[in-house]
Design an enzyme around this catalytic site. Structure first.
Site, PDB file in Angstrom:
ATOM      1  N   ASP A 100     -22.927  52.855  27.235  1.00 26.71           N
ATOM      2  CA  ASP A 100     -22.300  52.328  28.433  1.00 26.71           C
ATOM      3  C   ASP A 100     -23.368  52.170  29.511  1.00 26.71           C
ATOM      4  O   ASP A 100     -23.912  53.163  30.004  1.00 26.71           O
ATOM      5  CB  ASP A 100     -21.201  53.319  28.865  1.00 26.71           C
ATOM      6  CG  ASP A 100     -20.474  52.862  30.120  1.00 26.71           C
ATOM      7  OD1 ASP A 100     -20.915  51.870  30.730  1.00 26.71           O
ATOM      8  OD2 ASP A 100     -19.485  53.511  30.482  1.00 26.71           O
ATOM      9  N   LYS A 191     -38.799  43.090   1.188  1.00 25.83           N
ATOM     10  CA  LYS A 191     -38.467  42.930  -0.237  1.00 25.83           C
ATOM     11  C   LYS A 191     -39.698  43.240  -1.076  1.00 25.83           C
ATOM     12  O   LYS A 191     -40.796  42.767  -0.782  1.00 25.83           O
ATOM     13  CB  LYS A 191     -37.975  41.504  -0.521  1.00 25.83           C
ATOM     14  CG  LYS A 191     -36.595  41.228   0.052  1.00 25.83           C
ATOM     15  CD  LYS A 191     -36.214  39.773  -0.166  1.00 25.83           C
ATOM     16  CE  LYS A 191     -34.940  39.403   0.562  1.00 25.83           C
ATOM     17  NZ  LYS A 191     -33.721  39.668  -0.185  1.00 25.83           N
ATOM     18  N   HIS A 249     -36.892  33.644   8.057  1.00 23.63           N
ATOM     19  CA  HIS A 249     -37.332  34.264   6.805  1.00 23.63           C
ATOM     20  C   HIS A 249     -38.348  33.425   6.012  1.00 23.63           C
ATOM     21  O   HIS A 249     -39.381  33.920   5.589  1.00 23.63           O
ATOM     22  CB  HIS A 249     -36.129  34.515   5.888  1.00 23.63           C
ATOM     23  CG  HIS A 249     -35.084  35.400   6.496  1.00 23.63           C
ATOM     24  ND1 HIS A 249     -35.377  36.574   7.128  1.00 23.63           N
ATOM     25  CD2 HIS A 249     -33.725  35.287   6.557  1.00 23.63           C
ATOM     26  CE1 HIS A 249     -34.253  37.155   7.544  1.00 23.63           C
ATOM     27  NE2 HIS A 249     -33.240  36.385   7.222  1.00 23.63           N
ATOM     28  N   LYS A 335     -25.976  27.128   2.374  1.00 30.95           N
ATOM     29  CA  LYS A 335     -24.789  27.901   2.015  1.00 30.95           C
ATOM     30  C   LYS A 335     -23.925  27.093   1.055  1.00 30.95           C
ATOM     31  O   LYS A 335     -24.006  25.865   1.017  1.00 30.95           O
ATOM     32  CB  LYS A 335     -23.964  28.206   3.271  1.00 30.95           C
ATOM     33  CG  LYS A 335     -24.721  28.970   4.347  1.00 30.95           C
ATOM     34  CD  LYS A 335     -24.839  30.432   4.025  1.00 30.95           C
ATOM     35  CE  LYS A 335     -25.524  31.202   5.137  1.00 30.95           C
ATOM     36  NZ  LYS A 335     -26.026  32.503   4.716  1.00 30.95           N
TER      37      LYS A 335
HETATM   38  C1  BG6 Z   1     -29.631  36.921   6.863  1.00 30.50           C
HETATM   39  C2  BG6 Z   1     -28.953  35.632   7.219  1.00 30.50           C
HETATM   40  O1  BG6 Z   1     -30.681  37.180   7.759  1.00 30.50           O
HETATM   41  O2  BG6 Z   1     -30.151  36.849   5.532  1.00 30.50           O
HETATM   42  C3  BG6 Z   1     -27.836  35.335   6.220  1.00 30.50           C
HETATM   43  O3  BG6 Z   1     -28.392  35.711   8.537  1.00 30.50           O
HETATM   44  C4  BG6 Z   1     -28.392  35.352   4.812  1.00 30.50           C
HETATM   45  O4  BG6 Z   1     -27.231  34.078   6.509  1.00 30.50           O
HETATM   46  C5  BG6 Z   1     -29.158  36.648   4.542  1.00 30.50           C
HETATM   47  O5  BG6 Z   1     -27.312  35.237   3.904  1.00 30.50           O
HETATM   48  C6  BG6 Z   1     -29.830  36.655   3.175  1.00 30.50           C
HETATM   49  O6  BG6 Z   1     -30.339  37.917   2.955  1.00 30.50           O
HETATM   50  P1  BG6 Z   1     -30.390  38.644   1.537  1.00 30.50           P
HETATM   51  O7  BG6 Z   1     -30.297  40.094   1.842  1.00 30.50           O
HETATM   52  O8  BG6 Z   1     -29.279  38.113   0.706  1.00 30.50           O
HETATM   53  O9  BG6 Z   1     -31.710  38.344   0.981  1.00 30.50           O
END
Ligand code: BG6
Length: 480
Positions: A100, A191, A249, A335
């Site tokens: 808060d 990863k 990513h 997607k």
């Molecule tokens: C996230 C995205 O950062 O990474 C998602 O916002 C995506 O949209 C995800 O699905 C993929 O991550 P992972 O853990 O499946 O490799």
């Protein structure tokens, strides 16, 4: 029963108070709480620790409710059973406090009490598992509570939505924290197979001499997802596939693939090399991008019926330096596609001379491929040509495989989030992104953000709009 494997050979973090903001949110439930418990099962949590869950008053829990909540999250999303000695220790470390902004002293007291109960020198790590809008308020709360000095913070993506907002966010953070306190998380860098790119390239003589424009014809980073936006309509409307996946990513993965050998794997030299790649990455030309939207996206909850947001993006990126000039980096993600895959393909040039005539199975393009499948636990595949047995000199495609799953026990594996939280507790920033790198990536993204090509519709369960093939011609997408 959980079966903790004692990993004496690993460095264990100093004693910690871990504050989890957004404790009742999706990320905390799916990844962070099960991840922290997994670290505890592997004996990788500090010897003494406290975990404070925190959220706004509207979703506040009592300590007891938070313990039940964590237990359910671990049952639902974790791999370790919440029982036994490690669980008893873990659950007793959990408490809850409201974040808060009006009462920084209450928040500060909760953190100080946790520190006192541990005793001695205790580090503080704040994980802001919240959307960027909420992050600012919380950073302010940490400052107002006088807890910003000597603490570490983990910030979640997205770091802004364009260059201007990223700069603003970075300067907001810089005004309150030293850069060494800040851990900007990109979970792809946690990863196993992404880190393994460094081992593959720099621990072997087999690949690195060929890892350049003289031998590589193209690089593909392909991350199709089978899931749709899964009820995240309003978030996705403001983000889209390019911001959500590429800027966050895929560009980071590109950085690891394209960088020069660092002088060490410490945060400084490693991130310097990645940054040099970002500096030589050319701004994305909208003519080199295909944006798609799956059929039915406009009917998703929270999506405008006239939305122009892309749920698919394929693009050609170029790294303009001595090693890579002229080699296309094809990036694709989206997607509601046919499969969930996370694959890097390095396509090598064909030999200069075609000495072999084609047999029935000889592929049209005869270059070798090195394929890194980085969906955890990951695998590596070399595609090459062999002579078909028999009297004729015909070629056949062949493969060599390495599977992490077959080669190592999975019990000791760390999921990306677990790995990165552990690194943050240890104070190692090598696998975290840097503010200047993020700003550079937004700069590279600017032409596409300012003049996006129109979205093309694609069927759910397909591989995306047809024009993605033209984008890479005469090369081809290696998936499916
Ligand atoms: C996230 C995205 O950062 O990474 C998602 O916002 C995506 O949209 C995800 O699905 C993929 O991550 P992972 O853990 O499946 O490799």
């Amino acid at each position: 029963m959980n079966s903790p494997s004692i990993r004496d050979d690993f460095e264990v973090p100093d004693n910690h108070v871990f504050v989890l903001f957004g404790a009742t949110g999706d990320l905390a439930r799916r990844k962070i709480l099960p991840g922290l418990f997994h670290l505890a099962c592997l004996r990788l949590m500090p010897q003494r620790y406290r975990i404070i869950g925190s959220s706004r008053a509207a979703s506040a829990l009592s300590d007891e409710e938070f313990r039940d909540y964590a237990c359910q999250a671990i049952v639902e999303f974790g791999n370790d059973e919440p029982s036994g000695e490690v669980w008893d220790e873990f659950v007793s470390s959990l408490s809850f406090t409201v974040s808060d902004g009006e009462r920084p002293e209450t928040f500060a007291r909760a953190v100080h009490d946790a520190q006192t109960s541990i005793g001695g020198d205790v580090r503080r790590l704040f994980h802001l598992a919240v959307p960027p809008g909420a992050a600012r308020e919380l950073l302010h709360l940490i400052e107002e509570s006088g807890l910003n000095v000597d603490s570490r913070i983990i910030c979640e993506k997205p770091f802004g939505v364009d260059l201007g907002s990223a700069r603003e966010l970075n300067s907001f953070i810089r005004a309150r924290f030293e850069e060494t306190q800040v851990f900007r998380i990109d979970h792809f860098l946690g990863k196993e197979s992404i880190e393994n790119i460094l081992a593959l390239r720099f621990a072997n003589r087999l690949f690195e001499p060929l890892w350049n424009r003289d031998h590589v014809r193209f690089v593909q980073i392909d991350v199709p997802e089978a899931l749709s936006i899964e009820g995240r309509g309003s978030f996705y409307e403001e983000t889209g596939a390019f911001r959500d996946m590429v800027v966050s990513h895929l560009f980071q993965v590109l950085g690891f693939l394209a960088m020069e050998q660092p002088t060490s794997f410490d945060a400084g030299p490693l991130r310097d090399e990645v940054h040099k790649v970002f500096q030589t990455l050319r701004p994305i030309d909208p003519a080199n991008a295909v944006r798609g939207q799956y059929e039915g996206y406009l009917d998703e909850e929270g999506v405008s019926p006239t939305s122009n947001t892309e749920t698919f993006i394929a693009l050609r990126a170029e790294v303009e330096n001595t090693r890579w000039k002229g080699v296309p980096f094809y990036l694709r993600t989206g997607k509601a596609l046919a499969q969930r895959r996370q694959v890097i393909t390095i396509g090598f040039d064909e030999p200069v001379m075609r000495l072999f005539s084609s047999g029935k199975k000889t592929p049209q393009w005869r270059g070798n491929k090195l394929v890194v499948d980085f969906a955890d636990p990951g695998s590596i595949h070399a595609h090459f040509l062999v002579k078909e047995p028999g009297p004729r000199m015909n070629l056949e495609p062949a493969q060599m495989h390495f599977y992490y799953r077959d080669s190592y026990e999975e019990t000791g594996n760390l999921e990306a989030y677990e790995h990165l939280i552990l690194e943050a507790m240890l104070g190692n920033r090598a696998l975290f992104t840097r503010s200047d790198g993020i700003e550079r990536l937004w700069q590279v993204a600017t032409p596409l953000l300012e003049t996006p090509p129109p979205v093309e519709t694609y069927a759910k369960g397909s591989w995306g709009p047809e024009s993605m093939h033209t984008l890479v011609a005469p090369d081809r997408w290696c998936l499916p």
